[in-house]
Scaffold this motif. Structure first.
Motif, PDB file in Angstrom:
ATOM      1  N   ASP A  44       1.506   0.019   7.363  1.00 38.88           N
ATOM      2  CA  ASP A  44       2.634  -0.811   7.806  1.00 38.88           C
ATOM      3  C   ASP A  44       3.766  -0.823   6.792  1.00 38.88           C
ATOM      4  OD1 ASP A  44       1.396  -1.498  10.166  1.00 38.88           O
ATOM      5  OD2 ASP A  44       0.451  -3.278   9.344  1.00 38.88           O
ATOM      6  N   ASN A  45       3.911   0.264   6.037  1.00 36.14           N
ATOM      7  CA  ASN A  45       4.991   0.361   5.053  1.00 36.14           C
ATOM      8  C   ASN A  45       6.255   0.897   5.705  1.00 36.14           C
ATOM      9  OD1 ASN A  45       3.008  -0.345   3.243  1.00 36.14           O
ATOM     10  ND2 ASN A  45       3.362   1.365   1.843  1.00 36.14           N
ATOM     11  N   LEU A  46       7.367   0.225   5.474  1.00 33.84           N
ATOM     12  CA  LEU A  46       8.686   0.733   5.846  1.00 33.84           C
ATOM     13  C   LEU A  46       9.408   1.036   4.553  1.00 33.84           C
ATOM     14  CD1 LEU A  46      11.128   1.353   7.583  1.00 33.84           C
ATOM     15  CD2 LEU A  46      11.598  -1.109   7.713  1.00 33.84           C
ATOM     16  N   SER A  47       9.681   2.308   4.306  1.00 34.07           N
ATOM     17  CA  SER A  47      10.230   2.696   3.012  1.00 34.07           C
ATOM     18  C   SER A  47      11.404   3.649   3.168  1.00 34.07           C
ATOM     19  CB  SER A  47       9.143   3.353   2.152  1.00 34.07           C
ATOM     20  OG  SER A  47       9.622   3.625   0.853  1.00 34.07           O
ATOM     21  N   ILE A  48      12.260   3.643   2.156  1.00 28.24           N
ATOM     22  CA  ILE A  48      13.410   4.544   2.101  1.00 28.24           C
ATOM     23  C   ILE A  48      13.343   5.294   0.779  1.00 28.24           C
ATOM     24  CG2 ILE A  48      15.922   4.711   1.989  1.00 28.24           C
ATOM     25  CD1 ILE A  48      16.027   2.118   3.650  1.00 28.24           C
ATOM     26  N   TYR A  63       2.528  -2.709  -2.169  1.00 28.65           N
ATOM     27  CA  TYR A  63       2.321  -3.963  -2.894  1.00 28.65           C
ATOM     28  C   TYR A  63       3.617  -4.767  -2.929  1.00 28.65           C
ATOM     29  CZ  TYR A  63       1.355  -7.341  -6.541  1.00 28.65           C
ATOM     30  OH  TYR A  63       1.214  -8.519  -7.231  1.00 28.65           O
ATOM     31  N   ALA A  64       4.730  -4.085  -3.195  1.00 29.40           N
ATOM     32  CA  ALA A  64       6.020  -4.786  -3.253  1.00 29.40           C
ATOM     33  C   ALA A  64       6.393  -5.379  -1.898  1.00 29.40           C
ATOM     34  CB  ALA A  64       7.115  -3.832  -3.723  1.00 29.40           C
ATOM     35  N   GLN A  65       6.085  -4.660  -0.820  1.00 28.54           N
ATOM     36  CA  GLN A  65       6.458  -5.134   0.508  1.00 28.54           C
ATOM     37  C   GLN A  65       5.530  -6.229   1.025  1.00 28.54           C
ATOM     38  OE1 GLN A  65       7.131  -2.068   3.476  1.00 28.54           O
ATOM     39  NE2 GLN A  65       6.610  -3.450   5.152  1.00 28.54           N
ATOM     40  N   HIS A  66       4.243  -6.052   0.845  1.00 23.67           N
ATOM     41  CA  HIS A  66       3.284  -6.944   1.494  1.00 23.67           C
ATOM     42  C   HIS A  66       2.689  -8.029   0.592  1.00 23.67           C
ATOM     43  CE1 HIS A  66       3.375  -4.342   5.002  1.00 23.67           C
ATOM     44  NE2 HIS A  66       3.089  -3.301   4.234  1.00 23.67           N
ATOM     45  N   ASP A  67       2.539  -7.734  -0.695  1.00 21.86           N
ATOM     46  CA  ASP A  67       1.747  -8.615  -1.554  1.00 21.86           C
ATOM     47  C   ASP A  67       2.518  -9.326  -2.664  1.00 21.86           C
ATOM     48  OD1 ASP A  67      -0.541  -7.783  -0.122  1.00 21.86           O
ATOM     49  OD2 ASP A  67      -0.720  -6.004  -1.384  1.00 21.86           O
ATOM     50  N   THR A  68       3.688  -8.833  -3.016  1.00 23.42           N
ATOM     51  CA  THR A  68       4.441  -9.476  -4.085  1.00 23.42           C
ATOM     52  C   THR A  68       4.851 -10.887  -3.666  1.00 23.42           C
ATOM     53  OG1 THR A  68       5.331  -7.390  -4.917  1.00 23.42           O
ATOM     54  CG2 THR A  68       6.550  -9.377  -5.475  1.00 23.42           C
ATOM     55  N   PRO A  69       4.555 -11.891  -4.467  1.00 25.66           N
ATOM     56  CA  PRO A  69       4.966 -13.265  -4.121  1.00 25.66           C
ATOM     57  C   PRO A  69       6.491 -13.364  -4.019  1.00 25.66           C
ATOM     58  CG  PRO A  69       3.345 -13.267  -5.895  1.00 25.66           C
ATOM     59  CD  PRO A  69       3.774 -11.836  -5.724  1.00 25.66           C
ATOM     60  N   ARG A  70       6.970 -14.024  -2.991  1.00 25.44           N
ATOM     61  CA  ARG A  70       8.404 -14.220  -2.784  1.00 25.44           C
ATOM     62  C   ARG A  70       8.697 -15.703  -2.675  1.00 25.44           C
ATOM     63  NH1 ARG A  70      10.457  -9.298  -4.159  1.00 25.44           N
ATOM     64  NH2 ARG A  70       9.481  -7.613  -2.934  1.00 25.44           N
ATOM     65  N   ARG A  71       9.719 -16.131  -3.359  1.00 24.75           N
ATOM     66  CA  ARG A  71      10.081 -17.546  -3.312  1.00 24.75           C
ATOM     67  C   ARG A  71      10.777 -17.880  -2.002  1.00 24.75           C
ATOM     68  NH1 ARG A  71      12.671 -18.671  -9.354  1.00 24.75           N
ATOM     69  NH2 ARG A  71      10.754 -18.261 -10.547  1.00 24.75           N
ATOM     70  N   SER A 103       9.877 -12.219   7.065  1.00 29.43           N
ATOM     71  CA  SER A 103       9.353 -11.284   8.054  1.00 29.43           C
ATOM     72  C   SER A 103       8.994  -9.983   7.341  1.00 29.43           C
ATOM     73  CB  SER A 103      10.398 -11.009   9.134  1.00 29.43           C
ATOM     74  OG  SER A 103      11.495 -10.287   8.586  1.00 29.43           O
ATOM     75  N   ASN A 104       8.172  -9.161   8.001  1.00 26.88           N
ATOM     76  CA  ASN A 104       7.776  -7.900   7.391  1.00 26.88           C
ATOM     77  C   ASN A 104       8.998  -7.018   7.143  1.00 26.88           C
ATOM     78  OD1 ASN A 104       5.832  -6.082   6.366  1.00 26.88           O
ATOM     79  ND2 ASN A 104       5.807  -4.962   8.302  1.00 26.88           N
ATOM     80  N   PHE A 105       9.972  -7.054   8.050  1.00 22.80           N
ATOM     81  CA  PHE A 105      11.179  -6.249   7.878  1.00 22.80           C
ATOM     82  C   PHE A 105      11.995  -6.754   6.695  1.00 22.80           C
ATOM     83  CE2 PHE A 105      15.647  -5.201   9.483  1.00 22.80           C
ATOM     84  CZ  PHE A 105      15.634  -3.948   8.907  1.00 22.80           C
ATOM     85  N   GLU A 106      12.129  -8.065   6.574  1.00 25.07           N
ATOM     86  CA  GLU A 106      12.885  -8.611   5.452  1.00 25.07           C
ATOM     87  C   GLU A 106      12.193  -8.301   4.136  1.00 25.07           C
ATOM     88  OE1 GLU A 106      15.022 -12.768   3.991  1.00 25.07           O
ATOM     89  OE2 GLU A 106      13.770 -12.751   5.781  1.00 25.07           O
TER      90      GLU A 106
END
Length: 210
Positions: free
Chosen positions: A55-59, A173-181, A186-189
């Protein structure tokens, strides 16, 4: 769509059409991400990829032909033909992206050394730094092991994986698991946030040099 320091729109095939063409296992398919920042910069369209397995969206920003600039003018409505031509140019970018991914998948790296180059070592005499570092590394190793199993690859031996797997592990890891304040993203955001993550940029550069 997502709103993060500007407007972001993702354009992709419908799920049924995508599955018919690309399948559902370890496949990738094109995603065009159009971004319009609030800082006065021009609109940009990037040819990225979505990987079903994780489920990775990457550029991959270093791949040539995968980005175009769109000038926003008052007469844009009258220049739709030019706009269509501009987007058609991204088609070649998908070919370049596929060739790059095949190359990355053919290069072997040591995952432990790869992650050490990306994240370094935790701060000395800092329990919190050690804890964060350990949890992150463990999470990435679990991600790689899980994806190797799901894709039918052999279990990891001597920490050896492809540069493609190593990059996707850091990006994932950055997209799905990194804690975000703040509020739940959303997954896209979260994918948009990951594109500017310094560790993801470092992982792309390191994988490309493998």
């Amino acid at each position: 769509c997502a709103f993060r320091d500007g407007h972001h729109v993702s354009v992709a095939p419908a799920d049924d059409a995508r599955r018919t063409i690309y399948g559902t296992r370890d496949n990738i398919f094109p995603r065009i991400v159009i971004s319009a920042g609030y800082n006065g910069s021009p609109f940009r369209a990037h040819m990225g990829y979505y990987r079903d397995l994780c489920d990775n969206l990457s550029i991959l920003r270093t791949v040539k032909g995968t980005s175009v600039t769109i000038r926003h003018t008052k007469s844009l409505r009258d220049k739709m033909d030019d706009l269509l031509y501009l987007f058609t140019g991204l088609r070649e970018g998908w070919t370049s992206l596929g060739q790059t991914i095949e190359h990355l998948d053919s290069q072997t790296v040591n995952l432990r050394e790869f992650l050490l180059d990306i994240y370094g070592t935790p701060k000395e005499n800092s329990k919190s730094s050690e804890t964060i570092h350990l949890k992150r590394i463990e999470s990435i190793f679990r991600r790689v092991s899980r994806e190797r199993l799901q894709s039918g690859r052999e279990p990891m031996k001597h920490f050896e994986v492809s540069a493609w797997e190593a990059y996707n592990a850091v990006q994932g890891y950055a997209q799905h698991d990194t804690p975000r304040r703040g509020r739940t993203k959303s997954n896209f955001e979260r994918a948009i946030l990951a594109t500017s993550d310094r560790y993801v940029k470092a992982a792309e550069s390191l994988a490309m040099s493998a």
